[in-house]
Design a protein around this motif. Structure first.
Motif, PDB file in Angstrom:
ATOM      1  N   ALA A 162       9.174  30.910  12.314  1.00 16.15           N
ATOM      2  CA  ALA A 162       8.626  31.186  13.650  1.00 16.15           C
ATOM      3  C   ALA A 162       8.273  29.888  14.365  1.00 16.15           C
ATOM      4  O   ALA A 162       8.580  29.706  15.545  1.00 16.15           O
ATOM      5  CB  ALA A 162       7.398  32.084  13.530  1.00 16.15           C
ATOM      6  N   GLY A 163       7.620  28.975  13.655  1.00 11.24           N
ATOM      7  CA  GLY A 163       7.237  27.707  14.267  1.00 11.24           C
ATOM      8  C   GLY A 163       8.435  26.892  14.706  1.00 11.24           C
ATOM      9  O   GLY A 163       8.453  26.339  15.812  1.00 11.24           O
ATOM     10  N   TRP A 164       9.445  26.813  13.851  1.00 10.31           N
ATOM     11  CA  TRP A 164      10.638  26.044  14.197  1.00 10.31           C
ATOM     12  C   TRP A 164      11.412  26.698  15.340  1.00 10.31           C
ATOM     13  O   TRP A 164      11.986  26.010  16.178  1.00 10.31           O
ATOM     14  CB  TRP A 164      11.525  25.879  12.970  1.00 10.31           C
ATOM     15  CG  TRP A 164      10.984  24.878  11.986  1.00 10.31           C
ATOM     16  CD1 TRP A 164       9.874  24.095  12.138  1.00 10.31           C
ATOM     17  CD2 TRP A 164      11.530  24.555  10.708  1.00 10.31           C
ATOM     18  NE1 TRP A 164       9.694  23.301  11.031  1.00 10.31           N
ATOM     19  CE2 TRP A 164      10.687  23.549  10.144  1.00 10.31           C
ATOM     20  CE3 TRP A 164      12.619  24.996   9.978  1.00 10.31           C
ATOM     21  CZ2 TRP A 164      10.926  22.999   8.879  1.00 10.31           C
ATOM     22  CZ3 TRP A 164      12.868  24.445   8.717  1.00 10.31           C
ATOM     23  CH2 TRP A 164      12.021  23.457   8.187  1.00 10.31           C
ATOM     24  N   LEU A 192      11.727  15.879  14.922  1.00  9.65           N
ATOM     25  CA  LEU A 192      11.193  15.565  13.595  1.00  9.65           C
ATOM     26  C   LEU A 192       9.683  15.778  13.554  1.00  9.65           C
ATOM     27  O   LEU A 192       9.144  16.324  12.587  1.00  9.65           O
ATOM     28  CB  LEU A 192      11.537  14.118  13.219  1.00  9.65           C
ATOM     29  CG  LEU A 192      11.076  13.647  11.836  1.00  9.65           C
ATOM     30  CD1 LEU A 192      11.761  14.457  10.745  1.00  9.65           C
ATOM     31  CD2 LEU A 192      11.355  12.154  11.658  1.00  9.65           C
ATOM     32  N   THR A 193       9.008  15.336  14.598  1.00  8.92           N
ATOM     33  CA  THR A 193       7.552  15.531  14.676  1.00  8.92           C
ATOM     34  C   THR A 193       7.187  17.003  14.596  1.00  8.92           C
ATOM     35  O   THR A 193       6.291  17.395  13.833  1.00  8.92           O
ATOM     36  CB  THR A 193       7.004  14.927  15.983  1.00  8.92           C
ATOM     37  OG1 THR A 193       7.227  13.517  15.992  1.00  8.92           O
ATOM     38  CG2 THR A 193       5.516  15.207  16.134  1.00  8.92           C
ATOM     39  N   LEU A 212       5.667  22.185   8.991  1.00  4.85           N
ATOM     40  CA  LEU A 212       5.800  22.268   7.537  1.00  4.85           C
ATOM     41  C   LEU A 212       4.527  21.759   6.851  1.00  4.85           C
ATOM     42  O   LEU A 212       3.958  22.442   5.981  1.00  4.85           O
ATOM     43  CB  LEU A 212       7.012  21.454   7.082  1.00  4.85           C
ATOM     44  CG  LEU A 212       7.242  21.376   5.565  1.00  4.85           C
ATOM     45  CD1 LEU A 212       7.471  22.758   4.975  1.00  4.85           C
ATOM     46  CD2 LEU A 212       8.424  20.452   5.252  1.00  4.85           C
ATOM     47  N   CYS A 213       4.077  20.583   7.235  1.00  8.12           N
ATOM     48  CA  CYS A 213       2.888  20.000   6.607  1.00  8.12           C
ATOM     49  C   CYS A 213       1.628  20.793   6.939  1.00  8.12           C
ATOM     50  O   CYS A 213       0.736  20.948   6.093  1.00  8.12           O
ATOM     51  CB  CYS A 213       2.729  18.544   7.044  1.00  8.12           C
ATOM     52  SG  CYS A 213       4.059  17.463   6.481  1.00  8.12           S
ATOM     53  N   GLY A 214       1.543  21.315   8.166  1.00  5.49           N
ATOM     54  CA  GLY A 214       0.382  22.103   8.546  1.00  5.49           C
ATOM     55  C   GLY A 214       0.263  23.386   7.750  1.00  5.49           C
ATOM     56  O   GLY A 214      -0.832  23.774   7.318  1.00  5.49           O
ATOM     57  N   ILE A 235      -2.162  23.316  11.636  1.00  2.99           N
ATOM     58  CA  ILE A 235      -0.888  22.870  12.210  1.00  2.99           C
ATOM     59  C   ILE A 235      -1.129  21.952  13.408  1.00  2.99           C
ATOM     60  O   ILE A 235      -0.406  20.966  13.589  1.00  2.99           O
ATOM     61  CB  ILE A 235      -0.022  24.086  12.608  1.00  2.99           C
ATOM     62  CG1 ILE A 235       0.300  24.935  11.379  1.00  2.99           C
ATOM     63  CG2 ILE A 235       1.289  23.614  13.258  1.00  2.99           C
ATOM     64  CD1 ILE A 235       1.033  26.227  11.696  1.00  2.99           C
ATOM     65  N   VAL A 236      -2.137  22.243  14.219  1.00  6.68           N
ATOM     66  CA  VAL A 236      -2.460  21.356  15.343  1.00  6.68           C
ATOM     67  C   VAL A 236      -2.773  19.951  14.841  1.00  6.68           C
ATOM     68  O   VAL A 236      -2.232  18.946  15.339  1.00  6.68           O
ATOM     69  CB  VAL A 236      -3.653  21.913  16.156  1.00  6.68           C
ATOM     70  CG1 VAL A 236      -4.153  20.859  17.140  1.00  6.68           C
ATOM     71  CG2 VAL A 236      -3.256  23.170  16.922  1.00  6.68           C
ATOM     72  N   LEU A 237      -3.639  19.849  13.842  1.00 10.05           N
ATOM     73  CA  LEU A 237      -3.995  18.546  13.290  1.00 10.05           C
ATOM     74  C   LEU A 237      -2.788  17.865  12.658  1.00 10.05           C
ATOM     75  O   LEU A 237      -2.604  16.645  12.787  1.00 10.05           O
ATOM     76  CB  LEU A 237      -5.112  18.702  12.251  1.00 10.05           C
ATOM     77  CG  LEU A 237      -6.465  19.174  12.795  1.00 10.05           C
ATOM     78  CD1 LEU A 237      -7.453  19.398  11.660  1.00 10.05           C
ATOM     79  CD2 LEU A 237      -7.035  18.161  13.795  1.00 10.05           C
ATOM     80  N   SER A 238      -1.951  18.649  11.998  1.00  7.96           N
ATOM     81  CA  SER A 238      -0.762  18.097  11.374  1.00  7.96           C
ATOM     82  C   SER A 238       0.214  17.560  12.419  1.00  7.96           C
ATOM     83  O   SER A 238       0.818  16.493  12.228  1.00  7.96           O
ATOM     84  CB  SER A 238      -0.069  19.171  10.523  1.00  7.96           C
ATOM     85  OG  SER A 238       1.099  18.674   9.925  1.00  7.96           O
ATOM     86  N   LEU A 239       0.371  18.280  13.528  1.00  8.92           N
ATOM     87  CA  LEU A 239       1.240  17.808  14.611  1.00  8.92           C
ATOM     88  C   LEU A 239       0.742  16.485  15.179  1.00  8.92           C
ATOM     89  O   LEU A 239       1.520  15.553  15.427  1.00  8.92           O
ATOM     90  CB  LEU A 239       1.330  18.851  15.720  1.00  8.92           C
ATOM     91  CG  LEU A 239       2.237  20.062  15.478  1.00  8.92           C
ATOM     92  CD1 LEU A 239       2.011  21.119  16.554  1.00  8.92           C
ATOM     93  CD2 LEU A 239       3.708  19.643  15.463  1.00  8.92           C
TER      94      LEU A 239
END
Length: 254
Positions: A13-15, A202-203, A209-211, A226-230
């Motif tokens: 969904a995110g991608w 890539l970001t 993924l990391c979030g 996910i916000v912090l990871s972005l």
């Protein structure tokens, strides 16, 4: 391994949302209307809360009513923004910011009369990406081409409606904060790196993924993770690419 499988659908969904939000975000930065995503996302959330009242005469499924009400208010908001940008360009950021503040205040008033108001408010801000449904992915997949069409040269009139539809479909999944971050962070990375678009992709991809992994390991709220990871991924990608470009430039000079 089976525990990790629950992250596959949210990651997809995110991608998928990233596919539409990066080009939309680039247009937002180019047009100087950064607050539009917050304003439209807030109107979409407001439409979802008011859906039972606005469309109670329709005997349609609640999920469809929520989407329809959100799209209606988001389209109205995008029309207002288009008029502001056309006739009051010098004051567009201030006026769009006020549109966001007004819609957020209306949302606060609406949820005050709802016994589940706090939950509705939290969901509108943080979303519910872990529990995204396949039907939501289908709607997003069908609407994604609108973003690409709206961002093409010669299709300026389609940009605002496309933006309204995509943001409306994204808010129930991501929430207002993550919609804003997905629109701005990858596009801003690409802009800082002077059009290196793959760095934006890539970001966004690594950020989601990391979030999700961070949320899984720490049990932190998924949207906030996910916000912090972005944000962190954007800083790292910018740093690495700028360092690489600087080293290449130095070697060329020598």
């Amino acid at each position: 391994m089976s525990d990790w499988l629950i992250l596959l659908l949210p990651l997809a969904a995110g991608w998928l949302i990233l596919l539409s939000h990066l080009p939309l975000g680039e247009q937002v930065l180019k047009r100087g209307i950064v607050f539009i995503d917050l304003a439209i996302a807030q109107l979409a959330a407001l439409g979802g809360v008011f859906a039972p009242l606005l469309l109670q005469w329709l005997s349609w499924p609640p999920a469809l009513l929520t989407i329809l009400a959100g799209v209606m208010l988001a389209l109205a908001g995008s029309g207002i923004v288009a008029l502001i940008c056309r006739y009051l360009p010098a004051h567009r950021e201030a006026l769009i910011g006020l549109l966001y503040a007004g819609s957020a205040s209306l949302l606060m008033i609406a949820v005050a009369y709802d016994p589940q108001g706090n939950r509705a408010l939290a969901q509108s801000l943080s979303g519910d990406i872990l529990w995204v449904a396949e039907s939501q992915l289908i709607w997003l997949l069908l609407a994604t081409p609108l973003a690409w069409l709206g961002c093409r040269k010669g299709n300026a009139a389609l940009f605002y409606p496309a933006f309204a539809v995509l943001v409306t479909l994204s808010v129930p999944v991501l929430g207002v904060y993550l919609v804003f971050s997905t629109l701005i962070v990858p596009a801003l990375v690409s802009r800082i790196l002077k059009g290196v678009r793959w760095a934006g992709w890539l970001t966004g991809a690594l950020g989601y993924l990391c979030g999700l992994m961070l949320s899984y390991w720490t049990d932190w709220p998924t949207g906030a993770s996910i916000v912090l990871s972005l944000l962190l991924t954007g800083l790292v990608v910018c740093g690495v690419v700028l360092s690489f470009q600087s080293s290449r430039s130095g070697r060329t000079v020598i």
